[in-house]
Design an enzyme around this catalytic site. Sequence first.
Site, PDB file in Angstrom:
ATOM      1  N   MET A   1       0.847  -1.185   0.000  1.00 29.07           N
ATOM      2  CA  MET A   1       0.000   0.000   0.000  1.00 29.07           C
ATOM      3  C   MET A   1       0.889   1.243   0.000  1.00 29.07           C
ATOM      4  O   MET A   1       0.950   1.959  -0.977  1.00 29.07           O
ATOM      5  CB  MET A   1      -0.944  -0.024   1.188  1.00 29.07           C
ATOM      6  CG  MET A   1      -2.106   0.912   1.013  1.00 29.07           C
ATOM      7  SD  MET A   1      -3.574   0.428   1.911  1.00 29.07           S
ATOM      8  CE  MET A   1      -3.182   0.933   3.550  1.00 29.07           C
ATOM      9  N   CYS A   2       1.567   1.539   1.090  1.00 32.11           N
ATOM     10  CA  CYS A   2       2.556   2.604   1.182  1.00 32.11           C
ATOM     11  C   CYS A   2       1.955   3.997   1.042  1.00 32.11           C
ATOM     12  O   CYS A   2       0.895   4.183   0.449  1.00 32.11           O
ATOM     13  CB  CYS A   2       3.674   2.433   0.166  1.00 32.11           C
ATOM     14  SG  CYS A   2       4.632   0.916   0.366  1.00 32.11           S
ATOM     15  N   GLY A   3       2.633   4.971   1.615  1.00 37.27           N
ATOM     16  CA  GLY A   3       2.215   6.355   1.519  1.00 37.27           C
ATOM     17  C   GLY A   3       3.371   7.224   1.067  1.00 37.27           C
ATOM     18  O   GLY A   3       4.510   7.039   1.514  1.00 37.27           O
TER      19      GLY A   3
END
Length: 300
Positions: free
Chosen positions: A1-3
Site C-alpha cells: 500500500m505505502c504512503g
Amino acid sequence: MCGIAGLFSKSLDVSDSLGSHLGEMLLQLSDRGPDSAGVAFYRDPAPSGSSKVSLFSPDPQQDWDAVRAALDDAFGAGEPEPRGSHAVIVVETDAADAQSWLRERYPELRVMSAGQAIEIYKEMGHPNQFIEAFGLADMSGSHALGHTRMATESRVTTEHSHPFSTGLDLCLVHNGSLSNHNRLRQRLRAEGIEFETDNDSEVAAGYLTWRLREGASLEQALEGCLEDLDGFYTFAVGTIDGFAVLRDPIACKPAVMAETDEWVAMASEYRAIAVLPGAETARTWEPEPGRVYSWERATV
C-alpha cells in the site's frame, strides 16, 4: 500500500518549517505504511569543492567522531550531524571519491545518499517513532520527500525502506509494484549501475540514474519509465533543484497534488495535504496517468 508525501517550498516560512510540515504529512499516511518510514531533504548545500554523505550504522553505539576524524585525515571533513541511526558529514572532496573511500574503509556503514544538498534518513518502525527519533520538527530545507512503507515485495529492514538514492542528489519513493525489475536490474548492472537490495523501487531509481547519465532530462527519463517499467506505480523523484511526480498509464495507485503561492505538495491521500497551512484555498487536482509533473527551483 505505502504512503508518499512531497513538499516543495516557495517561501522562507515554509522552508524554515519544512520538517515539521512533512512530519505531519507522514503521520496522516502512517496507516498506509506502518513498517518503516524515510525522508529525503534538500538543505544546506555543501561548499563548492565539497560534498555531503548520509550514513547509516546498525550499531547504536557508532562512533561518528571517529569516522569524521578518518575522513578529515583523508580529505578534510566537518563535524558529523547525527540523527537517529544516521549521520551527515560534509567532506572536502567530490561525492564519488567520498563514497568509494567509505565503502572500502567502513564496509559496515551504508551510504544512504551523497551529493551537494541531499540528506536521506530512513528506519524500520512506525512513522511516528521515526519522526521523533530523527527530529524532523527542527529540520528546514527547500524541498523534501517522505515515504511510509507497507512491505509487500521485500524484507522489512532499514536498507529496504524508502527513499532510494542511486545517483548524486537523486532519490525516488514509490507506491506500487514492478513486475520486470529482476530483468531490468541485470540490464542496469551491465551498464554499471550498482544495487544494494532486491527492492523493485531501487531498480526504478537506478533506471533514472542510468537515463540521466546517458544525457536524458529528468522528464525524458521519467517518460522512459512508461515504456521500460512494467507494473503499476506512483513515483515521486527528488533532484537538487526540485521534484517530479509520475503515475503509470493505468494509475491505479492513488495520488493527489496541490499548489499555493507558498508551496507545492503531493501525497497518496488528500488528508496529508489538508494539514498544510493554506490547504483550504489551494488548487488541488489528481495527477493524470502517464504525465510528468515537475517543479524546479529555477522556475519558481
